[in-house]
Design an enzyme around this catalytic site. Sequence first.
Site, PDB file in Angstrom:
ATOM      1  N   HIS A  58       2.188  -7.762   1.958  1.00 50.68           N
ATOM      2  CA  HIS A  58       0.517  -6.956   1.933  1.00 50.68           C
ATOM      3  C   HIS A  58       1.182  -5.505   0.999  1.00 50.68           C
ATOM      4  O   HIS A  58       0.055  -4.613   0.527  1.00 50.68           O
ATOM      5  CB  HIS A  58       0.521  -6.307   3.654  1.00 50.68           C
ATOM      6  CG  HIS A  58      -0.939  -5.367   3.500  1.00 50.68           C
ATOM      7  ND1 HIS A  58      -2.097  -5.898   3.165  1.00 50.68           N
ATOM      8  CD2 HIS A  58      -1.150  -4.054   3.622  1.00 50.68           C
ATOM      9  CE1 HIS A  58      -3.108  -4.667   3.841  1.00 50.68           C
ATOM     10  NE2 HIS A  58      -2.036  -3.023   3.747  1.00 50.68           N
ATOM     11  N   GLU A  59       2.213  -4.705   1.784  1.00 47.18           N
ATOM     12  CA  GLU A  59       3.391  -2.988   1.021  1.00 47.18           C
ATOM     13  C   GLU A  59       3.204  -3.095  -0.075  1.00 47.18           C
ATOM     14  O   GLU A  59       2.895  -2.208  -0.712  1.00 47.18           O
ATOM     15  CB  GLU A  59       3.547  -2.505   1.875  1.00 47.18           C
ATOM     16  CG  GLU A  59       3.797  -2.345   3.774  1.00 47.18           C
ATOM     17  CD  GLU A  59       2.454  -1.627   3.599  1.00 47.18           C
ATOM     18  OE1 GLU A  59       1.894  -0.316   2.568  1.00 47.18           O
ATOM     19  OE2 GLU A  59       1.588  -1.040   4.556  1.00 47.18           O
ATOM     20  N   HIS A  78       0.353  -3.455  -1.976  1.00 48.97           N
ATOM     21  CA  HIS A  78       0.096  -1.425  -3.010  1.00 48.97           C
ATOM     22  C   HIS A  78       0.946  -1.236  -4.172  1.00 48.97           C
ATOM     23  O   HIS A  78       0.866  -0.438  -4.656  1.00 48.97           O
ATOM     24  CB  HIS A  78       0.438  -0.433  -1.216  1.00 48.97           C
ATOM     25  CG  HIS A  78      -0.258  -0.832  -0.334  1.00 48.97           C
ATOM     26  ND1 HIS A  78      -1.854  -0.639  -0.948  1.00 48.97           N
ATOM     27  CD2 HIS A  78      -0.999  -1.194   0.277  1.00 48.97           C
ATOM     28  CE1 HIS A  78      -2.863  -0.056   0.266  1.00 48.97           C
ATOM     29  NE2 HIS A  78      -2.120  -1.009   1.485  1.00 48.97           N
TER      30      HIS A  78
END
Length: 719
Positions: A499-500, A503
């Site tokens: 997920h990170e 980003h």
Amino acid sequence: MTRHSEDLQAVPGMMASMSHSPADLDPANPLVAPSALPFGLPDFAAIDIAHLRPALEAGMAEQRAEWEAIATDDALPDVANTLEALERSGQLLTRASVLFRTLSSAVGGEEIDALEAEITPALTAHRDALWLDTRIFDRIESLVNAGPLLDLDGETERLLQEYRRNFVRAGVKLSPAETEELRALNGRLGDLQTEFRQRVVKGMSAAAVHVTEKERLAGLDEGTLAALAKAAADAGRSGGPEGAEAGWLISLRLPTQQPLLAQLEDAELRSELLSSSLNRGSGIDPETDTRGILLEIARVRAERARLLGYEHHAGYVAENSTAQQTSAINERMAMLAAPAARNAHAEAAELAAMLPEGAELSPADWSYYAERLRKERFEIDDAALRPYLELNRVLTDGVFWAAQQLYGLTMKERPDLRGYAEGVRVWEAREENGEALGLFVGDYFSRPGKRGGAWMNHLVDQSGLLGNQPVVVNNLNLTPPPEGEPALLTWDEVRTCFHEFGHALHGLFSDARYPTLSGTSVPRDFVEYPSQVNEMWMENPAVVGRFARHHSTGEPLPEELLRQVIEAAGYGEGFATCEYLGAAIIDQAWHQLAPEDVPSDPEEVTSFELAALARAGLDLDLVPPRYRSTYLNHSFGGGYDAGYYSYIWSEVLDADTVGWFTTEGQIAGDGGLNRMAGQRFRELLLSRGNTQDPLASFRELRGREPDTEPLLVRRGLTG
């Protein structure tokens, strides 16, 4: 994941208190000039906290002079002397402020906390100095009024409109008396948010559970026990048994649910751990009580919204989002709440059936018995899974390898480049043709003073105008393993890594001219979309086959165990959706109040929460919200205030896009893991930042408006 330029919120009357200007900043201060390290990575080896204050103050003075030059320019406004001049301004302040924010969030400690409390008023007043300057706004208005005569390209037109909107939303059209009132409100809010953030971090430490009898920790493996013993020793605890004199310390994560609740066999210890988590900030520890602070934050935000012409703060926030109106947000959450609660009740009945006769299921039992049910139904044992999920392999052969297959990206670790704390690692990102793209900084472990949760931020924003390539950071809060031992993850922690990094890709692939529009500078309820999409690759057979290998033998995760993990992924969505929606509804409830309706008594915080959850049909005793108000740092610490709904809003786009990858985007059954699909997603979404309407980028990818059905199916909310 707000960009740093939007985080500089604080109070008035700054310039008189500043003691430094660019002229008298010590030339030996390493922040005085751009870093000579690759990609402008700050020279952490040379920088000390003592360098920050003078650099911040000099940076503010320098940018104020730059703004004054723009405001008093006798030449007719044009792109170069107004828009580009604004975009070029404040480079010293940017260097200092990104470092300041990084250290305050990821390192913390008394010295940086004290600086944050002292400098926040100046930073707030500095922000107001631009957005309340009618002279610069008049120059922006003249460019807007010139319209087609300027023949602007799409990105520059977008920048112009963003500036105009930001000036208006900041209050530039208020009367002088109203402007002074606004400055005071902004200043007070900056102080309050700083205090809330710091108390939440201290509250996590204060609420850690110290265990002195090893038998109470039954259910934990030796690696986990060793990590807890190390945490107790590092914290200077005492009173443990012989051979473990400090005992064992269970440190808290930011959300309500704590990972060890799924493993601890001792029901009393589970209850103690969850109670300690739920009661953070509630006044049990006066030093970390956040109730009075959050009430004042809610009231000040409501007063500011009214002053700016909005019904409430949530309406002010929604206007600048893809949702646009709070009614749309309320409708979306209401649509999800009833089926989520229904599913949670069904899950609770299944778990209750597993308890000994006469026993009742409690909130502290949920994770423990859900884990037992997963083992029974799907034959999954997290303890058996963890040895196959070693951090380095997850990153190198999972997260990074998937990005290489999709985008041609290669990641090479740079041990010669130092991070800002022990254990922080740096990688250089390169294109498929070997061209340098930027740097990726990974900070994966918790430390005293580091705020909880996981996040991404920039050390350097990509910008064609400034010639900057991106330097992005991922922060997690994994429990540090004992010296020499591998860092073994849970399946959820693997998901957080993917997920990170989603980003990070959004920042690394940015291809914008203007820093204001680059990378993750998109509406709050859009910014989570690319990161959520990136989670899909952890379950792609080709990807998981590479990273899920036993840390000591190299043996792959057995296919049957992998199949069971993926099958089990949909289990527990009732609980997960309800706890998330609970926090999102609490956030909206506080921020849809008028100033006079905000409670004044801290004792009313809990009853207000319960009433809001009851109205939504989510007052479920067994499913506490993911965050209670007293530690809802997303909202009251700033950044996601009235915006915690963003995750579920973005997930509509995410689920729809996963459908595209696995149908139109796939080649020969690869699930979309190919360069053709990756390049299309990169070009249409990841590279564009806010250079055009982000929803227009989504429509280009899908050829239509977003469809909510894939989300409802994913979360088991149909029927």
